[in-house]
Scaffold this motif. Structure first.
Motif, PDB file in Angstrom:
ATOM      1  N   ARG A   3       0.659  -1.180  -0.026  1.00 18.49           N
ATOM      2  CA  ARG A   3       0.156  -0.199   0.082  1.00 18.49           C
ATOM      3  C   ARG A   3       0.998   1.281  -0.015  1.00 18.49           C
ATOM      4  NH1 ARG A   3      -3.063   2.821   4.257  1.00 18.49           N
ATOM      5  NH2 ARG A   3      -4.956   3.660   3.404  1.00 18.49           N
ATOM      6  N   ILE A  49      -2.044   1.971  -5.142  1.00 16.14           N
ATOM      7  CA  ILE A  49      -3.438   1.525  -4.666  1.00 16.14           C
ATOM      8  C   ILE A  49      -3.753   0.068  -4.277  1.00 16.14           C
ATOM      9  CG2 ILE A  49      -5.877   1.765  -5.147  1.00 16.14           C
ATOM     10  CD1 ILE A  49      -5.019   4.327  -7.136  1.00 16.14           C
ATOM     11  N   TRP A  60      -7.278  -1.922   3.374  1.00 16.36           N
ATOM     12  CA  TRP A  60      -7.949  -1.663   1.891  1.00 16.36           C
ATOM     13  C   TRP A  60      -7.902  -0.111   1.581  1.00 16.36           C
ATOM     14  CZ3 TRP A  60      -6.520  -5.755  -0.374  1.00 16.36           C
ATOM     15  CH2 TRP A  60      -7.040  -7.035   0.057  1.00 16.36           C
ATOM     16  N   ASP A  61      -7.602   0.255   0.244  1.00 14.62           N
ATOM     17  CA  ASP A  61      -7.578   1.745   0.051  1.00 14.62           C
ATOM     18  C   ASP A  61      -9.329   1.848  -0.339  1.00 14.62           C
ATOM     19  OD1 ASP A  61      -5.205   3.077   0.411  1.00 14.62           O
ATOM     20  OD2 ASP A  61      -4.530   1.739  -1.205  1.00 14.62           O
TER      21      ASP A  61
END
Length: 236
Positions: A116, A120, A143-144
């Motif tokens: 990350r 992304i 997570w983005d």
């Protein structure tokens, strides 16, 4: 490359161990003593692809995976001679959410955190948004964004599942890498123009696993796990 998209069940989390744990708890609560939790998990999972194929083939409208899992749970209970109608529907709904409470593989969280830093990262999973969000909160998956089948109304390996997800990120396919422990997922992603990264999960299906033990093609990257993938990308 700007983004990494991840298969989740089997690649990032151990679905078999998590579901078997929840089944064991459920059976103990209801006095069910003649069910092998791991065998039940395998049987439940075996209905996964056929259920999604009904959607992919256009024989039923798109429905989220939680719905398919719940239907498959009833069918699996019947196959194990457990009468679902005699069980509390609230308890069955809670068991169905076993798929929301899966544990990450040991390398998953540290590997994702490293990946990350420069990319992304998001799931491209057949799981629905609530399932993936609950899983991420519990397991610490950084997570983005939460992407995947429900967001684009298409189940992998339908090309739309890959291409619509890439489009949501405002990227071109060649700027995105699909990461999976399943060769068939990567074949479908590469056909859509994505880069690919394979890592084996040799116990995803238990000790007798005989599929996806190694890469079956010259994927863009082949790694031992997510930390190794981060090492390779750092060195690139």
């Amino acid at each position: 490359m700007k983004a990494l998209l991840f298969d989740v069940f089997g690649t990032v989390v151990d679905w078999r161990g998590g579901v078997a744990r929840e089944v064991a708890t459920f059976c103990a609560r209801h006095g069910i003593t003649d069910v092998d939790p791991a065998a039940f998990a395998d049987a439940w999972r075996a209905r996964y692809q056929p259920a999604m194929e009904e959607v992919r083939a256009g024989r039923r409208p798109f429905v989220r995976l939680d719905v398919l899992h719940r239907e498959n749970l009833d069918a699996t209970l019947a196959a194990f001679d457990i009468e679902a109608r005699r069980l509390d529907s609230v308890d069955l709904d809670e068991l169905n959410r076993a798929w929301h409470r899966l544990d990450p593989w040991p390398d998953a969280v540290p590997g994702l955190k490293r990946l990350r830093q420069d990319h992304i990262i998001a799931p491209l999973s057949n799981g629905n948004v609530a399932l993936l969000l609950n899983m991420a909160k519990r397991a610490g998956l950084p997570w983005d964004a939460i992407l995947g089948a429900e967001v684009v109304a298409a189940y992998k390996p339908d090309p739309a599942s890959y291409l619509r997800t890439v489009d949501l990120l405002g990227l071109a396919p060649e700027e995105v890498c699909m990461v999976a422990a399943h060769n068939d997922d990567l074949h479908a992603a590469r056909a859509c123009g994505l880069k690919t990264a394979f890592l084996p999960r040799p116990t995803e299906h238990g000790p007798g696993q005989c599929t996806d033990l190694a890469a079956d093609s010259n994927w863009t990257w082949i790694a031992a796990d997510l930390e190794d993938l981060a090492d390779q990308l750092d060195a690139a």
